[in-house]
Design a protein around this motif. Structure first.
Motif, PDB file in Angstrom:
ATOM      1  N   LEU A   1      30.002  31.783  37.179  1.00  0.00           N
ATOM      2  CA  LEU A   1      30.594  32.354  38.373  1.00  0.00           C
ATOM      3  C   LEU A   1      30.003  32.805  39.512  1.00  0.00           C
ATOM      4  O   LEU A   1      30.196  32.950  40.422  1.00  0.00           O
ATOM      5  N   THR A   2      28.650  33.171  39.207  1.00  0.00           N
ATOM      6  CA  THR A   2      27.831  33.177  40.257  1.00  0.00           C
ATOM      7  C   THR A   2      27.611  32.241  41.173  1.00  0.00           C
ATOM      8  O   THR A   2      27.545  32.269  42.392  1.00  0.00           O
ATOM      9  N   GLY A   3      27.463  30.895  40.560  1.00  0.00           N
ATOM     10  CA  GLY A   3      27.574  29.655  41.479  1.00  0.00           C
ATOM     11  C   GLY A   3      28.734  29.650  42.042  1.00  0.00           C
ATOM     12  O   GLY A   3      28.908  29.147  43.226  1.00  0.00           O
TER      13      GLY A   3
ATOM     14  N   PHE B   1      41.679  33.971  33.226  1.00  0.00           N
ATOM     15  CA  PHE B   1      42.397  35.349  32.884  1.00  0.00           C
ATOM     16  C   PHE B   1      43.081  34.975  31.597  1.00  0.00           C
ATOM     17  O   PHE B   1      43.112  35.572  30.622  1.00  0.00           O
ATOM     18  N   CYS B   2      43.748  33.820  31.417  1.00  0.00           N
ATOM     19  CA  CYS B   2      44.428  33.529  30.219  1.00  0.00           C
ATOM     20  C   CYS B   2      43.711  33.270  29.132  1.00  0.00           C
ATOM     21  O   CYS B   2      44.010  33.595  27.889  1.00  0.00           O
ATOM     22  N   ILE B   3      42.638  32.652  29.225  1.00  0.00           N
ATOM     23  CA  ILE B   3      41.515  32.705  27.998  1.00  0.00           C
ATOM     24  C   ILE B   3      41.176  33.937  27.878  1.00  0.00           C
ATOM     25  O   ILE B   3      41.233  34.218  26.439  1.00  0.00           O
ATOM     26  N   GLY B   4      40.857  34.880  28.458  1.00  0.00           N
ATOM     27  CA  GLY B   4      40.585  36.148  28.303  1.00  0.00           C
ATOM     28  C   GLY B   4      41.665  36.882  27.589  1.00  0.00           C
ATOM     29  O   GLY B   4      41.603  37.630  26.508  1.00  0.00           O
ATOM     30  N   LEU B   5      43.166  36.867  27.953  1.00  0.00           N
ATOM     31  CA  LEU B   5      44.151  37.347  27.115  1.00  0.00           C
ATOM     32  C   LEU B   5      44.237  36.473  26.134  1.00  0.00           C
ATOM     33  O   LEU B   5      44.683  37.451  24.924  1.00  0.00           O
ATOM     34  N   LEU B   6      44.219  35.183  25.586  1.00  0.00           N
ATOM     35  CA  LEU B   6      44.121  34.998  24.394  1.00  0.00           C
ATOM     36  C   LEU B   6      43.026  35.510  23.371  1.00  0.00           C
ATOM     37  O   LEU B   6      43.469  35.666  22.116  1.00  0.00           O
TER      38      LEU B   6
ATOM     39  N   LEU C   1      34.713  27.332  32.439  1.00  0.00           N
ATOM     40  CA  LEU C   1      36.071  27.174  31.358  1.00  0.00           C
ATOM     41  C   LEU C   1      35.512  27.032  30.048  1.00  0.00           C
ATOM     42  O   LEU C   1      36.082  27.668  28.929  1.00  0.00           O
ATOM     43  N   ILE C   2      34.315  26.124  29.626  1.00  0.00           N
ATOM     44  CA  ILE C   2      34.098  25.669  28.393  1.00  0.00           C
ATOM     45  C   ILE C   2      33.417  26.974  27.883  1.00  0.00           C
ATOM     46  O   ILE C   2      33.665  27.446  26.580  1.00  0.00           O
ATOM     47  N   CYS C   3      32.733  27.666  28.601  1.00  0.00           N
ATOM     48  CA  CYS C   3      32.054  28.796  28.061  1.00  0.00           C
ATOM     49  C   CYS C   3      32.834  30.072  27.670  1.00  0.00           C
ATOM     50  O   CYS C   3      32.772  30.883  26.682  1.00  0.00           O
ATOM     51  N   ALA C   4      33.919  30.161  28.579  1.00  0.00           N
ATOM     52  CA  ALA C   4      34.976  31.371  28.245  1.00  0.00           C
ATOM     53  C   ALA C   4      35.668  31.056  26.937  1.00  0.00           C
ATOM     54  O   ALA C   4      35.630  31.998  26.328  1.00  0.00           O
ATOM     55  N   LEU C   5      36.159  29.772  26.799  1.00  0.00           N
ATOM     56  CA  LEU C   5      36.634  29.341  25.580  1.00  0.00           C
ATOM     57  C   LEU C   5      35.737  29.599  24.448  1.00  0.00           C
ATOM     58  O   LEU C   5      36.142  30.188  23.316  1.00  0.00           O
TER      59      LEU C   5
ATOM     60  N   LEU D   1      42.192  29.024  42.451  1.00  0.00           N
ATOM     61  CA  LEU D   1      43.473  29.862  41.710  1.00  0.00           C
ATOM     62  C   LEU D   1      43.791  29.252  40.337  1.00  0.00           C
ATOM     63  O   LEU D   1      43.969  30.104  39.391  1.00  0.00           O
ATOM     64  N   TRP D   2      43.653  28.211  40.231  1.00  0.00           N
ATOM     65  CA  TRP D   2      43.872  27.526  38.960  1.00  0.00           C
ATOM     66  C   TRP D   2      42.538  28.075  37.911  1.00  0.00           C
ATOM     67  O   TRP D   2      43.027  28.378  36.709  1.00  0.00           O
ATOM     68  N   LEU D   3      41.468  27.869  38.515  1.00  0.00           N
ATOM     69  CA  LEU D   3      40.541  28.230  37.568  1.00  0.00           C
ATOM     70  C   LEU D   3      40.422  29.791  37.453  1.00  0.00           C
ATOM     71  O   LEU D   3      40.361  30.205  36.150  1.00  0.00           O
ATOM     72  N   GLY D   4      41.040  30.746  38.328  1.00  0.00           N
ATOM     73  CA  GLY D   4      41.068  32.119  37.987  1.00  0.00           C
ATOM     74  C   GLY D   4      42.189  32.358  37.129  1.00  0.00           C
ATOM     75  O   GLY D   4      42.054  33.198  35.983  1.00  0.00           O
TER      76      GLY D   4
END
Lengths: 180, 102
Positions: free
Chosen positions: A42-44, B17-22, A16-20, B10-13
């Protein structure tokens, strides 16, 4: 606290941090680097989910091939970090509201149905039966791919030829017009 | 307590997805837009793998495989187009690329 739980939390936080950071980083090169980190975490997750083959091709295809393409194109363009103007503040607020509202509605549905969602040990599937011992290995995946999904597999090769011809054509058109 | 319940995935996915959309909504650099599309594709890939394990059925892995193939094809053609656009217009800012509006 189980070791897999710690791994799950760590991988989720990194993801999540890296995606942000992909979205927030000013310099596109940093974005690519953070996207590579996201792919690795994600591979992990895939390894935790008993999808070994998917994990391997995730590293090879995404982190290996696609990210190298991105880096090459970024280096070809030689962009500065500050030549991207900001979108208007109103638009940013609107985008934040849309995405956070979407995420919150999804989370609300999950929280509402939380009791129904099965929480099971990692070796079992939700429907109760144990996973087969070779779940996620190459052999059953290949069996499935070359029997049940052999037609989409062949179609994918046509797609790849089309993409390759398109990329070569687009890349070489400029030079041929210069020569004329 | 086992945290690797499926709802956490499911939360993580969904969050991914929402980060990508943002990113698609907020950024203007076309390459970053492509990367955010990759983020969204990866979120759906993760959820496909999660559901494959949830139901003990490997068909989900096949779909992840195909989605990776399509993403590779999409990125190769998309980046070729971006290089062409950069050569022609000297910019890859999506707000300046409005010629198709006429």
């Amino acid at each position: 606290m189980d070791l897999t739980n710690i791994a799950f939390i760590a991988f989720s936080a990194i993801t999540l941090i890296c995606a942000l950071m992909v979205v927030l980083a000013r310099n596109p090169i940093y974005s690519v680097i953070f996207l590579i980190l996201t792919m690795f975490s994600l591979t992990g997750h895939y390894v935790l989910l008993h999808a070994q083959f998917i994990a391997i091709i995730n590293i090879i295809v995404y982190a290996g091939a696609i990210m190298v393409l991105f880096l090459f194109v970024l280096m070809l363009m030689n962009m500065n970090a500050n030549n991207e103007p900001n979108k208007s503040f109103l638009w940013k607020v609107l985008a934040g509201l849309v995405t956070s509202g979407m995420l919150m509605s999804i989370l609300l549905v999950y929280i509402k149905n939380m009791g129904d969602m099965p929480i099971v040990p990692t070796t079992n599937s939700a429907v109760g039966q144990a996973l087969p011992a070779d779940f996620g290995y190459i052999k059953p995946l290949g069996n499935l791919l070359f029997t049940e999904y052999v037609f989409p597999f062949e179609i994918a090769s046509i797609l790849f030829i089309a993409a390759m011809v398109g990329a070569v054509f687009l890349g070489s058109r400029e030079k041929s017009t210069n020569n004329q | 307590m086992n945290l690797i319940g499926f709802e956490n995935y499911l939360w993580l996915g969904s969050a991914l997805f929402c980060i990508g959309l943002l990113g698609v909504l907020v950024r203007r650099n076309v390459i970053i837009l492509l990367m955010c599309i990759e983020l969204m594709l990866n979120a759906s890939n993760l959820l496909l793998v999660v559901f494959a394990k949830m139901f003990g059925n490997m068909n989900g892995h096949i779909f992840v495989f195909f989605s990776m193939l399509v993403a590779a094809a999409e990125v190769s053609v998309g980046l070729a187009l971006i290089v062409l656009i950069y050569r022609k217009f000297r910019t890859i800012d999506s707000s300046f690329l409005d010629k198709l509006k006429g």
